[in-house]
Design a protein around this motif. Structure first.
Motif: not given
Length: 114
Positions: A27, A29-33, A35
């Motif tokens: 959360r 980082d917001g740009k990681g993958t 899921n």
């Protein structure tokens, strides 16, 4: 089934903390993958570390801890574990704080109508 030992209970807390740490990092980082399916894989491996607790118990502990950290009342985990919807309880750990709280508020309102 035998009652878990104190050490097994502590282990459950640590496993729940591990889930919380991983999801918080994703959360933040917001740009990681990372899921929900990645989290499912991590959780499936993580639960192997416990002989006394299943995945639902570990996830419930993590949800309760997160709920309390966000100022929610005790019992947050029980409500979320019973909630039927588009998102599994484990995946709720990936939700941003505001979305997590919105879901809890909606659930509280829904239950208040019963």
């Amino acid at each position: 089934m035998t009652k878990p030992t104190k050490l097994q209970e502590k282990a459950c807390e640590r496993l729940a903390d591990a889930l919380l740490t991983i999801t918080e990092a994703a959360r933040l980082d917001g740009k990681g993958t990372f899921n929900a399916s990645d989290l499912d894989e991590v959780a499936a491996r993580l639960v192997k570390a416990s002989s006394a607790f299943d995945l639902d118990a570990i996830v419930a502990k993590a949800l309760e801890t997160r709920g309390r950290a966000l100022g929610r009342r005790a019992g947050t985990a029980e409500l979320l574990m019973l909630l039927e919807g588009d998102l599994k309880p484990l995946s709720m750990l990936l939700l941003p704080d505001d979305v997590f709280n919105e879901r809890m508020n909606a659930l509280d309102a829904e239950l208040g109508e019963l």
